[in-house]
Design a protein around this motif. Structure first.
Motif, PDB file in Angstrom:
ATOM      1  N   TYR A 169      75.617  28.009  90.547  1.00 25.12           N
ATOM      2  CA  TYR A 169      76.815  27.500  91.198  1.00 25.12           C
ATOM      3  C   TYR A 169      78.019  28.289  90.683  1.00 25.12           C
ATOM      4  CZ  TYR A 169      73.685  23.570  92.172  1.00 25.12           C
ATOM      5  OH  TYR A 169      72.628  22.796  92.596  1.00 25.12           O
ATOM      6  N   SER A 170      78.973  28.507  91.572  1.00 28.92           N
ATOM      7  CA  SER A 170      80.153  29.267  91.156  1.00 28.92           C
ATOM      8  C   SER A 170      81.387  28.811  91.940  1.00 28.92           C
ATOM      9  CB  SER A 170      79.942  30.776  91.377  1.00 28.92           C
ATOM     10  OG  SER A 170      79.786  31.059  92.762  1.00 28.92           O
ATOM     11  N   VAL A 171      82.526  28.898  91.258  1.00 28.50           N
ATOM     12  CA  VAL A 171      83.839  28.691  91.880  1.00 28.50           C
ATOM     13  C   VAL A 171      84.709  29.856  91.440  1.00 28.50           C
ATOM     14  CG1 VAL A 171      85.876  27.231  92.032  1.00 28.50           C
ATOM     15  CG2 VAL A 171      83.601  26.180  91.929  1.00 28.50           C
ATOM     16  N   ASP A 172      85.234  30.633  92.402  1.00 29.95           N
ATOM     17  CA  ASP A 172      85.975  31.851  92.076  1.00 29.95           C
ATOM     18  C   ASP A 172      87.317  31.888  92.817  1.00 29.95           C
ATOM     19  OD1 ASP A 172      83.976  33.222  90.439  1.00 29.95           O
ATOM     20  OD2 ASP A 172      82.827  33.318  92.308  1.00 29.95           O
ATOM     21  N   LEU A 173      88.284  32.514  92.187  1.00 27.77           N
ATOM     22  CA  LEU A 173      89.564  32.829  92.807  1.00 27.77           C
ATOM     23  C   LEU A 173      89.676  34.355  92.833  1.00 27.77           C
ATOM     24  CD1 LEU A 173      92.212  31.539  93.896  1.00 27.77           C
ATOM     25  CD2 LEU A 173      93.191  31.928  91.628  1.00 27.77           C
ATOM     26  N   GLY A 174      89.641  34.937  94.068  1.00 27.51           N
ATOM     27  CA  GLY A 174      89.624  36.394  94.204  1.00 27.51           C
ATOM     28  C   GLY A 174      90.981  36.942  94.620  1.00 27.51           C
ATOM     29  N   VAL A 175      91.282  38.125  94.131  1.00 25.63           N
ATOM     30  CA  VAL A 175      92.542  38.808  94.458  1.00 25.63           C
ATOM     31  C   VAL A 175      92.208  40.248  94.852  1.00 25.63           C
ATOM     32  CG1 VAL A 175      94.802  39.553  93.633  1.00 25.63           C
ATOM     33  CG2 VAL A 175      93.839  37.388  92.836  1.00 25.63           C
ATOM     34  N   SER A 176      92.765  40.699  95.972  1.00 25.80           N
ATOM     35  CA  SER A 176      92.618  42.099  96.384  1.00 25.80           C
ATOM     36  C   SER A 176      94.000  42.636  96.757  1.00 25.80           C
ATOM     37  CB  SER A 176      91.648  42.231  97.572  1.00 25.80           C
ATOM     38  OG  SER A 176      92.121  41.504  98.691  1.00 25.80           O
TER      39      SER A 176
ATOM     40  N   THR B  94      84.365  30.139  87.469  1.00 21.13           N
ATOM     41  CA  THR B  94      83.302  29.609  86.610  1.00 21.13           C
ATOM     42  C   THR B  94      81.976  29.741  87.316  1.00 21.13           C
ATOM     43  OG1 THR B  94      83.477  27.352  87.493  1.00 21.13           O
ATOM     44  CG2 THR B  94      84.915  27.934  85.636  1.00 21.13           C
ATOM     45  N   ALA B  95      80.893  29.803  86.510  1.00 18.52           N
ATOM     46  CA  ALA B  95      79.534  29.897  87.056  1.00 18.52           C
ATOM     47  C   ALA B  95      78.592  29.152  86.129  1.00 18.52           C
ATOM     48  CB  ALA B  95      79.108  31.353  87.201  1.00 18.52           C
ATOM     49  N   SER B  96      77.593  28.506  86.708  1.00 16.63           N
ATOM     50  CA  SER B  96      76.648  27.721  85.908  1.00 16.63           C
ATOM     51  C   SER B  96      75.367  27.561  86.691  1.00 16.63           C
ATOM     52  CB  SER B  96      77.247  26.352  85.567  1.00 16.63           C
ATOM     53  OG  SER B  96      76.297  25.538  84.902  1.00 16.63           O
TER      54      SER B  96
ATOM     55  N   ASP C  55      76.654  20.169  87.268  1.00 19.10           N
ATOM     56  CA  ASP C  55      77.455  19.408  86.315  1.00 19.10           C
ATOM     57  C   ASP C  55      77.963  20.263  85.164  1.00 19.10           C
ATOM     58  OD1 ASP C  55      75.038  19.858  85.214  1.00 19.10           O
ATOM     59  OD2 ASP C  55      74.644  17.784  84.608  1.00 19.10           O
ATOM     60  N   GLY C  56      77.422  21.474  85.004  1.00 19.64           N
ATOM     61  CA  GLY C  56      77.894  22.346  83.942  1.00 19.64           C
ATOM     62  C   GLY C  56      78.877  23.401  84.426  1.00 19.64           C
ATOM     63  N   LEU C  57      79.330  23.244  85.693  1.00 20.50           N
ATOM     64  CA  LEU C  57      80.164  24.276  86.291  1.00 20.50           C
ATOM     65  C   LEU C  57      81.495  24.432  85.567  1.00 20.50           C
ATOM     66  CD1 LEU C  57      80.137  26.289  88.632  1.00 20.50           C
ATOM     67  CD2 LEU C  57      81.197  24.547  90.064  1.00 20.50           C
ATOM     68  N   PHE C  58      82.047  23.328  85.081  1.00 19.18           N
ATOM     69  CA  PHE C  58      83.371  23.398  84.446  1.00 19.18           C
ATOM     70  C   PHE C  58      83.301  23.125  82.937  1.00 19.18           C
ATOM     71  CE2 PHE C  58      84.129  22.298  88.898  1.00 19.18           C
ATOM     72  CZ  PHE C  58      84.998  23.313  89.257  1.00 19.18           C
ATOM     73  N   GLU C  59      82.137  23.291  82.365  1.00 18.35           N
ATOM     74  CA  GLU C  59      82.012  23.112  80.922  1.00 18.35           C
ATOM     75  C   GLU C  59      82.470  24.363  80.179  1.00 18.35           C
ATOM     76  OE1 GLU C  59      78.060  22.047  79.977  1.00 18.35           O
ATOM     77  OE2 GLU C  59      78.213  19.998  80.801  1.00 18.35           O
ATOM     78  N   SER C  60      82.676  24.221  78.887  1.00 16.22           N
ATOM     79  CA  SER C  60      83.105  25.332  78.059  1.00 16.22           C
ATOM     80  C   SER C  60      82.054  26.447  78.078  1.00 16.22           C
ATOM     81  CB  SER C  60      83.332  24.851  76.613  1.00 16.22           C
ATOM     82  OG  SER C  60      83.659  25.938  75.779  1.00 16.22           O
ATOM     83  N   GLY C  61      82.532  27.678  78.199  1.00 14.28           N
ATOM     84  CA  GLY C  61      81.624  28.811  78.210  1.00 14.28           C
ATOM     85  C   GLY C  61      81.159  29.223  79.585  1.00 14.28           C
ATOM     86  N   SER C  62      81.568  28.511  80.629  1.00 17.80           N
ATOM     87  CA  SER C  62      81.125  28.848  81.989  1.00 17.80           C
ATOM     88  C   SER C  62      82.074  29.831  82.684  1.00 17.80           C
ATOM     89  CB  SER C  62      81.012  27.567  82.822  1.00 17.80           C
ATOM     90  OG  SER C  62      82.283  26.948  82.968  1.00 17.80           O
ATOM     91  N   ARG C  63      83.095  30.287  81.997  1.00 23.45           N
ATOM     92  CA  ARG C  63      84.080  31.179  82.619  1.00 23.45           C
ATOM     93  C   ARG C  63      83.431  32.514  82.997  1.00 23.45           C
ATOM     94  NH1 ARG C  63      88.975  32.557  78.837  1.00 23.45           N
ATOM     95  NH2 ARG C  63      87.243  33.595  77.740  1.00 23.45           N
ATOM     96  N   ALA C  64      83.835  33.037  84.183  1.00 21.76           N
ATOM     97  CA  ALA C  64      83.309  34.317  84.665  1.00 21.76           C
ATOM     98  C   ALA C  64      84.446  35.073  85.358  1.00 21.76           C
ATOM     99  CB  ALA C  64      82.153  34.106  85.645  1.00 21.76           C
TER     100      ALA C  64
END
Length: 468
Positions: A132-139, A325-327, A331-340
């Motif tokens: 699972y992932s939630v991303d904010l992209g910039v181009s 974030t990615a996991s 349920d672990g998507l926004f836990e510590s260490g999931s930053r990408a």
């Protein structure tokens, strides 16, 4: 991560500060016309009269009925509506080009599920993995050489050109409605003249037929009068049809039905404009005509296109990045260490394109030269239109006076011929000839008065009336 942020900030600063258009500096071409109008066309001016180019149409066309008709046309005419929509379309295109110069930010959320067969896993059992992932992209494209700026400038000038085109359409519409309204007035006057002439001829024909039956009139006189009455009847039918056509043309311009109470009965009752062109106005005012301004805006747009074509020879630098974030579990998507995060700078440099870029630059330069010629032609056309209108105005008063004298003389001649016929001194053919002369002179007077009124409308149009 700190280094990444610093690099991004530096590139962004460089992109904002270094981008400059490669378009050549714009210089307005010199007007290829004389600085003043021809001397023999500016003698008949009223020094204390307001200038046509300074007045709004409501102040120039002072007849209340004509004002209402023009207002209806401005609200309903389809050509003017299309011009307004073209402005909106060009404005939207400009916003698109302007948006290209800013970073594009997108948000994404997704799930990736994958099944791996057992013979490919270490345990020998099939496995299903999820991510699972939630991303904010910039181009963002760094406009170091002004390509995007040039395209934005081109879109802006195109937008402004459509605005001037709408103004030109508006002025032309006002003038066309006024001329159509005045033409209707003149043709109604011609119809009334034809009707009076036919009624007079019909009465004379009836009297002559009775005289012929009694042996007091010749067959030749009866035949001549029958011919004249038939001609008057044909003229009456033709002018009746022309009045109907004039009304149809006016309503097409207005875009809706025009109330009969707003239509003129004749030119004599029309309240005409009184503004004149003051002496000494330079021909430079033509550069403020909407159609000339439109041609100049198109020239500026072509000039900006050269900058875009030049910038195409240089590298394009793009920045693409994402942070989120990615996991493996939702349920672990926004836990510590999931930053990408990811950062992908790119540089695109044209190396070989078989001369396409050079050809594109040549096309842009040639289009600029074409627009220069079009701009100069627009000024020359405007100068001729104004000079022609001034030439008519310089002699129109004399023409009206001369034709009025012709009508007065023809009317006196008709009265004398009628008296001589009643006294038996002349034949009826002499009276018919005098009547035809008077009829033709009265028709000419209507035409020259229409020319006088139309000249004032034309002067308002060709001077770009109301542009102040």
């Amino acid at each position: 991560m700190t280094r990444l942020r610093l690099l991004t900030a530096c590139l962004a600063t460089a992109g904002l500060s270094a981008c400059a258009s490669l378009a050549p500096d714009y210089q307005r071409p010199a007007a290829p016309v004389a600085a003043q109008w021809p001397a023999d066309t500016t003698t008949a001016t009223a020094a204390d009269a307001p200038a046509a180019l300074d007045l709004a149409w409501q102040d120039y066309f002072t007849d209340p009925r004509l004002q209402q008709v023009i207002a209806q046309a401005l609200a309903n005419n389809r050509d003017l509506r299309v011009a307004a929509l073209n402005i909106e379309s060009a404005r939207a295109q400009y916003r698109i080009r302007r948006a290209d110069r800013f970073p594009a930010v997108t948000g994404e959320a997704g799930e990736t599920a994958r099944r791996t067969p057992g013979d490919l896993t270490s345990s020998g059992n099939a496995a299903v993995t999820r991510q699972y992932s939630v991303d904010l992209g910039v181009s963002w494209e760094l406009d170091l050489f002004g390509r995007l700026k040039s395209l934005q400038d081109q879109a802006l000038e195109s937008y402004l050109a459509t605005t001037e085109a709408q103004r030109a359409t508006r002025i032309s519409l006002v003038a066309e409605v006024a001329n159509a309204w005045l033409t209707l007035a003149a043709d109604r006057a011609r119809y009334d003249l034809s009707k009076r002439t036919y009624e007079t001829q019909a009465k004379s024909l009836e009297l002559t037929r009775k005289s012929f039956d009694l042996g007091a009139a010749s067959r030749l006189a009866l035949s001549q009068l029958q011919t004249t009455a038939a001609r008057a009847r044909a003229d009456l039918a033709a002018t009746r049809a022309q009045v109907a056509k004039d009304r149809n043309a006016l309503e097409l311009l207005v875009g809706t039905t025009v109330d009969a109470g707003l239509l003129p009965a004749s030119l004599a009752e029309v309240k005409q404009p009184v503004a004149e062109l003051p002496a000494g106005v330079p021909s430079e005012v033509l550069t403020q005509r909407p159609d000339v301004l439109r041609a100049e805006r198109q020239l500026r747009a072509a000039n900006a296109n050269i900058g875009a074509a030049r910038a195409a020879f240089f590298p394009r630098i793009g920045l693409t990045g994402s942070f989120g974030t990615a996991s493996a579990s939702l349920d672990g998507l926004f836990e510590s260490g999931s930053r990408a995060w990811s950062f992908i700078p790119s540089v695109s440099l044209p190396i070989f394109n078989a001369g396409a870029l050079r050809a594109s630059l040549d096309v842009a330069k040639l289009q600029r030269d074409i627009n220069v010629a079009s701009y100069e032609k627009a000024i020359q056309t405007a100068f001729r239109e104004v000079a022609d209108a001034l030439a008519d105005r310089a002699t129109i008063a004399e023409r009206v006076d001369a034709v009025q004298s012709l009508v007065d003389s023809a009317r006196d001649g008709f009265r004398l011929s009628e008296a001589r016929y009643q006294s038996g001194l002349d034949s009826y053919l002499t009276q018919l000839d005098a009547q035809r002369t008077l009829y033709a002179a009265e028709q000419e007077l209507i035409s020259v008065r229409l020319t006088e009124a139309s000249n004032k409308v034309t002067l308002y149009k060709v001077m770009g009336g109301g542009w102040h």
